[in-house]
Design a protein around this motif. Sequence first.
Motif, PDB file in Angstrom:
ATOM      1  N   CYS A   2       0.822  -1.211   0.000  1.00 31.93           N
ATOM      2  CA  CYS A   2       0.000   0.000   0.000  1.00 31.93           C
ATOM      3  C   CYS A   2       0.855   1.258   0.000  1.00 31.93           C
ATOM      4  O   CYS A   2       0.628   2.168  -0.793  1.00 31.93           O
ATOM      5  CB  CYS A   2      -0.916   0.017   1.221  1.00 31.93           C
ATOM      6  N   VAL A  52      -3.231  -5.567  -6.444  1.00 36.70           N
ATOM      7  CA  VAL A  52      -3.210  -6.518  -5.336  1.00 36.70           C
ATOM      8  C   VAL A  52      -3.629  -7.903  -5.827  1.00 36.70           C
ATOM      9  O   VAL A  52      -3.031  -8.913  -5.462  1.00 36.70           O
ATOM     10  CB  VAL A  52      -4.102  -6.037  -4.174  1.00 36.70           C
ATOM     11  N   ASN A 110      -6.333   1.667   4.378  1.00 36.00           N
ATOM     12  CA  ASN A 110      -5.592   0.581   3.738  1.00 36.00           C
ATOM     13  C   ASN A 110      -5.889  -0.766   4.385  1.00 36.00           C
ATOM     14  O   ASN A 110      -5.827  -1.797   3.716  1.00 36.00           O
ATOM     15  CB  ASN A 110      -4.094   0.869   3.737  1.00 36.00           C
ATOM     16  N   SER A 111      -6.225  -0.750   5.657  1.00 37.40           N
ATOM     17  CA  SER A 111      -6.665  -1.992   6.295  1.00 37.40           C
ATOM     18  C   SER A 111      -7.959  -2.478   5.658  1.00 37.40           C
ATOM     19  O   SER A 111      -8.119  -3.660   5.361  1.00 37.40           O
ATOM     20  CB  SER A 111      -6.871  -1.788   7.797  1.00 37.40           C
ATOM     21  N   SER A 114      -7.122  -3.687   2.074  1.00 40.29           N
ATOM     22  CA  SER A 114      -6.451  -4.998   2.104  1.00 40.29           C
ATOM     23  C   SER A 114      -7.464  -6.098   2.394  1.00 40.29           C
ATOM     24  O   SER A 114      -7.431  -7.152   1.765  1.00 40.29           O
ATOM     25  CB  SER A 114      -5.342  -5.001   3.163  1.00 40.29           C
ATOM     26  N   HIS A 118      -8.486  -9.022  -0.354  1.00 44.49           N
ATOM     27  CA  HIS A 118      -8.192 -10.437  -0.047  1.00 44.49           C
ATOM     28  C   HIS A 118      -9.434 -11.285   0.171  1.00 44.49           C
ATOM     29  O   HIS A 118      -9.335 -12.459   0.472  1.00 44.49           O
ATOM     30  CB  HIS A 118      -7.263 -10.522   1.171  1.00 44.49           C
TER      31      HIS A 118
END
Length: 120
Positions: A2, A52, A110-111, A114, A118
């Motif tokens: 990130c 990603v 960003n958490s 992510s 995912h």
Amino acid sequence: ICYLYEGPIVGGWYKVLDRFIPGTTKVDALKKMLLDQGGFAPCFLGCFLPLVGALNGLSAQDNWAKLQRDYPDALITNYYLWPAVQLANFYLVPLHYRLAVVQCVAVIWNSYLSWKAHQL
């Protein structure tokens, strides 16, 4: 990833934005926020999510399907957080500190990204 991806791109964007719309009035801050959220944010998300996916080994077809599934929700969620942050950032924070302010908020953002990236 990130911060390696985000820092240089966002920092450069702020410099361009400040050259394009010089000034720190409320109207200038609003214009900057509208350009940031109307132009930059959708493009940034549209690049980040497939990056990603590719780094996680998704095929081009799976990555495209994941982008189509996740992008609208991520963009809507972006609009709950970032317009207010950016309006304050562009109005109250000098250019050379803006990236630092954004990076502090980006820890949470960003958490979320992510986690979103995912999800299978």
